[in-house]
Structure formats: C-alpha cells, structure tokens
Design a protein around this motif. Structure first.
Motif: not given
Length: 789
Positions: A259-269, A314-316, A322-326
């Motif tokens: 998982q990682a996050r920049s400032h506003n965007w993040f992702y997990r796998g 992928l999330g914001y 706060t929004s995340e699509t899985t």
C-alpha cells in the motif's frame, strides 16, 4: 491467467524485499531542545520519504538508497527545522532538537473519542476483532480464525471452507459485510463456504444478536462486519509478505500486499495463493450409512484444494471527501470427500489414493468477482456515506455422471451450475445537530439475479429485489449514559422461474396406460414480503464497568431454496422440497452485556433471550423419493437463551490468563418437532488460554508461548435425525517470536503452531462432515512467516 498474474505479483513483492536488503535505514529521535523530552507526532518529510515520530520520539525510514537527502521536521508549537544527511553504510542514529515556537497559541480544546470509548457508549452488543488477533490466531479460513471468540462458531466443510455461526444460528441468518457491501454468493448451501481472503484484513466487528436495523433482513442472528482498512499515512509505502506451511494437509501458501499514498491519492494491492492436499483425520475408516470406508494413511481422500485471490484498490482522500474503489477476485477449486456427495460411486474408476494433492470428482469450482466503491462526504454537521457494489458469483459442482431414477446417463460431469449477479447501493447520512444527538438515516437497495446450468436440479432460477429504509438516534443523556433507538422497514420481492426435467419420467396412469412426462419441479411465482424491524438500547459507564441492554425485533425473508427447492441434495443424501407458503421469520431478542475492565483484570458476561415466531427449518417426513427420504421446509415457534462469559487477568508480569464459556439453549415450542432443539445447536464449551512473554532468548526477540485448551461438553440436545455428539478436549500450542535477519529491515515475525497436540479424535457438532462420521482434523504443525517492509 490469474496464476501468471499472481506469480508476477509475488516476484514483484519478493524482489521488493530483496531490493530492500541493499538499501539503508534512517533511524532517529525528535526531542524538545529545552527539556530533552521526546516529541510525539513530529513530521519528518523528504522527497518521497516520510515518517511520524512515535510516543518515544523515535522514527524509522526504511529502504533508502545511498545518497544525500534533505528533510524538514515540523510539529505544532515548534519551529520547523531542515537538515541534510548522507545515507550510506555505518550510519548513526540521528538526534534532532526542536525549539519551541515563539508564536503564542490560544488555548485549544480537543474533542475526540477513542474507538474503545465509542464501542462502550453504543448499546449494541458487539466484539471488535483487531489485526493483531487475526495474525496471532489465523487458521485455514476466516471463520475458523474467528471461532475462538465466545459465541462464534463455524459450520465447516473440510479443511479450507467454513461459514459463520453466531450463537447457534448460521446460513442466511448471519450477514457477512465487507467494506459496507453485504457478501452475496450461494450461502444457502451446506457445502458453500465464504469467498473472502482473510489476509490483509485489519478490523472486524461482530454483532451478536439481531442487527436488521442497519444491515437488513439477513442479519437476524448477527453480523460479521469486515470494515475498511485505515488509509495509509501521507507519503508512505509499506507492505508485507506472508508465507504459510502446514503438515496435516501439506498446505503451502503465500500472500503479498503493498500500500502507498502520495498526498491525496493512495492504493493497495494483495495477491494470495494457497495449495493443499487431502487432510488427515485421526481414524483409518469411516462408517457411513452402514458402509465402511477405509482411509489410506488417514487421508480423507479428495479433500485437496487450491485458491488464488487478488485485490486492488485506488483511493482519494481530502479534508471533506474520502473515496476508495476496490476490485477483488477469489478463485477456488476444492475436492469433496466422495461420501459427502451421496455414497461413493461403487463402479468408479477414480483412484482417490493415487495422490493426496489431485482433485478428483466430486469437486466444485468457485469464482467470486467483486467491485465496490465507498465514498464519505463531510458537510458541516452531516456525513454522507455511499456504498456501491457489484458481485458476480460463478459456482460449478461436478460429479461422476451417474443416472438416477428415469434420468439417462448425464452427458458430462457438470451436475449443477449457479451464476449470480448482485447489485448493491447503500446511502447513509449521519447528522449531528448538537452534542447530544447522533441521528443516522439510510436506504439499502439490492438486486440479485441467479441463473442455473447443469443436469441436476435443486433450486429454481430467481431474481430477488430488496429495499429497506432506516433511522436511528444515539442520544447522550449524560457523558456516561446513552440511549439508542431506531426503526426500519424492508420490502422484498422474489420471482422464481419455472423448471422442467430435461428427461421424461414414466407415469403409470390410473386407467392402466403409461405416460412419459417432463416433470415440472418449479413454477413461475412472484412473492412479496414486507416487515418492520426495531431496536432500543441503553449503555451506562460506571468507572471501570460498562452496562448494556438492548431489545430488538428483526425479520428475514425466506430464501428461494426454502420456498421452491424440489430435488435431490446429494451433499445431504436426501430429497428437499420447498414451501411457497412460508412466512418471513420474525425474531425478538433481549441482550445484556456487563463488562468490568481494569489494568490487570477483566470480566464480562453477555446473556440473551430470543424468541422466533416462525423459525424455518427442514423437517424429515415419512415420504420417500425413490430411496431418498423427503425433507420439507416448515416453520415452528422457537425459544432460545444463552450467553457468553469471559475473564482475563495478568497475575504476574508477562503472564496473561484468559477464560471464556458459551452456551445456547434452544427449544421448539410448536410444530412437528415440538419439544426438540434446532439443528446444529452448539453444546456448552469453554476455552482456557495462557500466554507468557519471555525476555529475548539468543536471536529470538520477544518470544511468546501460548496454550489454548478447549473443553466442549457432549451435545445430547438434538433434533431427529441428528445424532448425539460426545464431548471432547483439545489442546493447541503456539510460539510467537521475531527475528532480526537484516539490520535495515523490520524483524521477521514467526508463528509456530501445533493444533490438536494429542491427535484427539473428536466430532464438532456444528461441522457438516460430522453428519457423515468424519472427525475433525488430526494433529497439525503450521509455521507462518511475515516480513513487513
């Protein structure tokens, strides 16, 4: 294809780990320049590198390549400082002094509650499962892992599949929710497990008791709510690799997640793969229907399986949204012990003992695809929560093409196929008009479309539409006394489709003639259901003691198999008939929970009383279809009572003792089985656990030795044709420790576990295989390794 993707992912994850071995680690501490006291929560920010100081003021940044870096250290109330460091071999720990800021701040009042406090204030009786609990107690399936919790058990189907049971009720009476979306597959089947990857889960809330108010009609007995994981820290990258091996079924498993996050965007796998062989039982023969089946080397033949799971999100995140699509996919192929699918075919050419890893007939293949979006919008005093979901469940059951009755020899092995699409929408508004009220309103909408294939028939094709609206308010009478009350209305419509046999049956008419008829087993039928659910409860916190009382009324819409099944269920070796005249189940339940917790001692009790107005169950009749007894769905009044008792203490430093007990009493008070209990009622059971934390031993860090001793009484309370189950005692031992293999990486977490230490032969009354004389698995040694980075 999925296996190739899995391999590539694992190579990526493992190579990330290996790559990290050639990188370096920055360690340091942040302290107040005047007092030299540690500063917690300081931000250490560099280019693509980020850390936050711990309560002791320390911080660590892993996987840093050799070179020169600049970092800015900041904290509210202190002047920011920028430093430049050279990263390379033989680095020393940094000590950074921050000067108190000269800017005078007005007094700030901080309001907030811990998750533990919020749970105490809610009158709902629930149990919060942490990531640490899941890691320390992980078994072959998620529900087997959770079965250590008092009041939670499983209906097991072999070594790798199970479904939840809460206080003796399971199937569609327990809702499983993941990321706000109710998991929808073929839960009605005894042999259908949950298609959920248990790795990567951080938090689960288990609601014991009716929860239809929020979760809808299928939550009449409780909820397993798998909650979304915490959002990654800003400018962070992390991950873990899990390896698992077991001796009993030669299981090999690997799971890797990042998982990682920049400032506003993040992702997990995450990718997970498990491959296992037949599991061993502490017996060399099975006696089923007066047939003796010899087991080679104690292997329960054809119970091997393999699973491949993948998920990506992928999330914001911002101040207000706060929004995340899985997207996730679970794929599994599992063999069945042949006698768990009717009696083993006598003329079969299959050599089940040729290998313990091959998957012969009968078996099933399951693929569950899910995509969901969870969006939270903060608007002044409102928080809007939107959950959207789509699920596609494909299930095929294959068996040897053996004719039954007038059926000719089937053309292939595909006995049954189920193809189910589910669309879900949840909208919820949490409104806080003032400090006293927390008002929540919402709507749940769900549509299911289930189609069939294969030469066998048990349930018809159907569509199912449900919509429910609810509102509840948690009112703070004072800071320690809270009232929760709510109401909900649900409407459901089921459209079942007609079905005719694909082969003619011979009918001898009363006039002496003979007809050849394609028998109709299901008809076109539309059924509407509607009902009200309600709940009211109080919680009171008195120093270290929390009191809860909650009364609720729930209902459940009958399942299509309960309404319209008409066929042979070979898993149970019986003919099942539905009943279109069934009413929705209605349940009334009173829950009480008292918990007293201090620093070194905790005790709690959770009794309940429950009454079903019209409990649905399969009742054996005196009629037969060919040689199979006909079971018909019927309803009766049912009274239930029971509860859980729990206690824990730390008598001396490093020694923790835990004890728990659970019991459920059930009695049918009307109907053909009046005076009997209900099927799969769990017996009285207790669990005693002890764990001791040692000091570091050689290269083992923080070794912890644990023992779990479960004592379960005999279950004499049965409903025919169930048979009584003897009591049993089982010991499980485990060792948890850490190894520092690389200076620049986090310690390797090691778990060594020994299940069923004495290879005890016993039967679990809530196990499906218990019905065919298959005992629980024998001794098993497992080792699990977890490397975080």
């Amino acid at each position: 294809m999925l296996h190739r993707i899995l391999s590539l992912w694992l190579c990526f994850s493992l190579s990330s780990t290996v790559f990290a071995q050639n990188s370096f680690q920055i360690k340091g501490s942040i302290v107040n320049s005047n007092t030299l006291q540690p500063i917690e929560g300081a931000n250490i920010i560099g280019e693509s590198l980020y850390a936050i100081s711990s309560p002791t003021g320390t911080f660590t940044i892993n996987n840093v390549a050799e070179g020169t870096y600049s970092f800015t250290i900041s904290h509210l109330g202190y002047a920011s400082k920028t430093i430049t460091i050279k990263v390379g071999p033989n680095m020393e720990e940094l000590k950074i002094l921050l000067d108190e800021s000269t800017i005078a701040l007005n007094e700030i009042e901080v309001n907030g509650k811990t998750k533990k406090r919020v749970n105490k204030e809610s009158p709902v009786v629930s149990h919060v499962v942490t990531k640490e609990f899941l890691a320390n107690n992980r078994e072959n399936s998620l529900m087997q892992t959770l079965s250590k919790i008092p009041g939670v058990s499983t209906i097991k189907i072999g070594s790798g599949q199970s479904k939840p049971v809460i206080r003796g009720l399971g199937f569609n009476r327990v809702a499983v929710v993941q990321n706000g979306i109710k998991h929808e597959a073929q839960q009605w089947g005894n042999d259908h497990g949950l298609e959920i990857d248990q790795y990567g889960i951080e938090n689960i809330q288990i609601v014991k008791g009716p929860a239809s108010l929020v979760y809808g009609s299928d939550a009449i007995a409780g909820v397993v709510d798998i909650q979304p994981n915490a959002i990654p820290l800003m400018h962070s990258f992390s991950g873990e690799v899990n390896l698992l091996g077991e001796s009993n079924n030669d299981l090999l498993g690997v799971s890797a997640g990042v998982q990682a996050r920049s400032h506003n965007w993040f992702y997990r796998g995450r990718l997970t793969y498990r491959d296992y062989g037949d599991y061993k039982v502490p017996t060399d023969q099975i006696n089923y229907e007066n047939y003796i089946f010899t087991l080679h080397d104690n292997n329960l033949r054809n119970t091997a399986g393999k699973e491949a799971n993948a998920s990506f999100s992928l999330g914001y995140v911002s101040d207000h949204i706060t929004s995340e699509t899985t997207i996730s996919n679970v794929n599994a192929k599992n063999g069945f012990f042949a006698n768990a699918h009717g009696l083993e075919v006598r003329t079969s050419r299959i050599d089940y003992d040729n290998s313990n890893r091959d998957i012969d007939l009968p078996y099933h293949k399951v693929n569950h695809f899910k995509i969901s979006n969870n969006t939270s919008i903060a608007l002044d005093n409102h928080t809007i929560q939107l959950d959207l979901g789509f699920q596609n469940n494909l299930r095929e059951e294959h068996s040897e093409p053996t004719p039954h009755g007038y059926m000719p020899t089937p053309p292939n092995t595909k006995e049954r196929g189920f193809h189910k699409n589910t669309f879900s929408l949840n909208v919820k508004d949490a409104f806080k008009p003032n400090d006293k009220h927390n008002l929540v309103t919402g709507v749940n909408v769900e549509f299911q479309d289930n189609t069939l294939s294969g030469w066998g028939f048990l349930i018809p094709e159907y569509t199912r539409f449900t919509v429910g609206a609810f509102a509840f308010d948690q009112y703070e009478i004072n800071s320690d006394l809270h009232l929760l009350a709510g109401v909900r209305y649900d409407f459901g419509q089921i459209n079942s489709k007609s079905y005719f046999d694909w082969y003619p049956s011979t009918i001898n008419n009363t006039n002496g003639s003979t007809s050849y008829v394609y028998l109709q087993r299901a008809q076109d039928k539309t059924l509407d259901f509607g009902n009200v659910s309600a709940s009211v409860g109080l919680s009171y916190i008195l120093n270290h003691t929390t009191f809860k009382i909650n009364a609720g009324k729930s209902f459940r819409i009958p399942l299509p198999n309960e309404l319209a099944s008409d066929g042979v269920n070979y898993h149970m070796y019986r003919y099942e008939k539905g009943n279109l005249n069934l009413d929705p189940e209605e349940s009334y339940q009173l829950d009480i929970d008292i918990d007293h917790t201090t620093k070194n001692f905790s005790i709690g009790v959770s009794p309940f009383v429950n009454f079903f107005e019209n409990f649905i169950y399969l009742n054996p009749t005196s009629n037969y279809y060919e040689t199979l007894q006909i079971y018909e769905y019927t309803q009766s009044k049912v009274f239930r009572a029971g509860g859980e008792l729990r206690a824990s203490t730390s008598i001396i430093n490093n020694l923790d003792l835990n004890a728990s007990a659970e019991y459920v009493y059930s009695r049918q008070t009307s109907g053909p089985k009046e005076g009997f209990t209900i099927p799969f009622s769990p017996p009285l059971s207790g669990l005693f656990s002890a764990s001791y934390q040692f000091k570091d031993v050689f290269f083992f860090k923080q070794p912890q030795l644990s023992a779990d001793y479960r004592i379960t009484a005999a279950q004499d309370e049965i409903v025919p044709p169930e048979e009584q189950t003897n009591g049993y005692q089982v010991l499980t031992m485990s060792l948890l420790t850490q190894l520092n293999l690389y200076k620049t990486m986090n310690p390797l977490e090691v778990k060594l576990k020994l299940n069923n230490v004495f290879n005890t032969k016993y039967y679990d009354h809530t196990s499906f295989y218990r019905l065919i004389d298959v005992p629980e698995a024998g001794r098993n040694i497992s080792i699990a390794l977890t490397q975080t980075f």
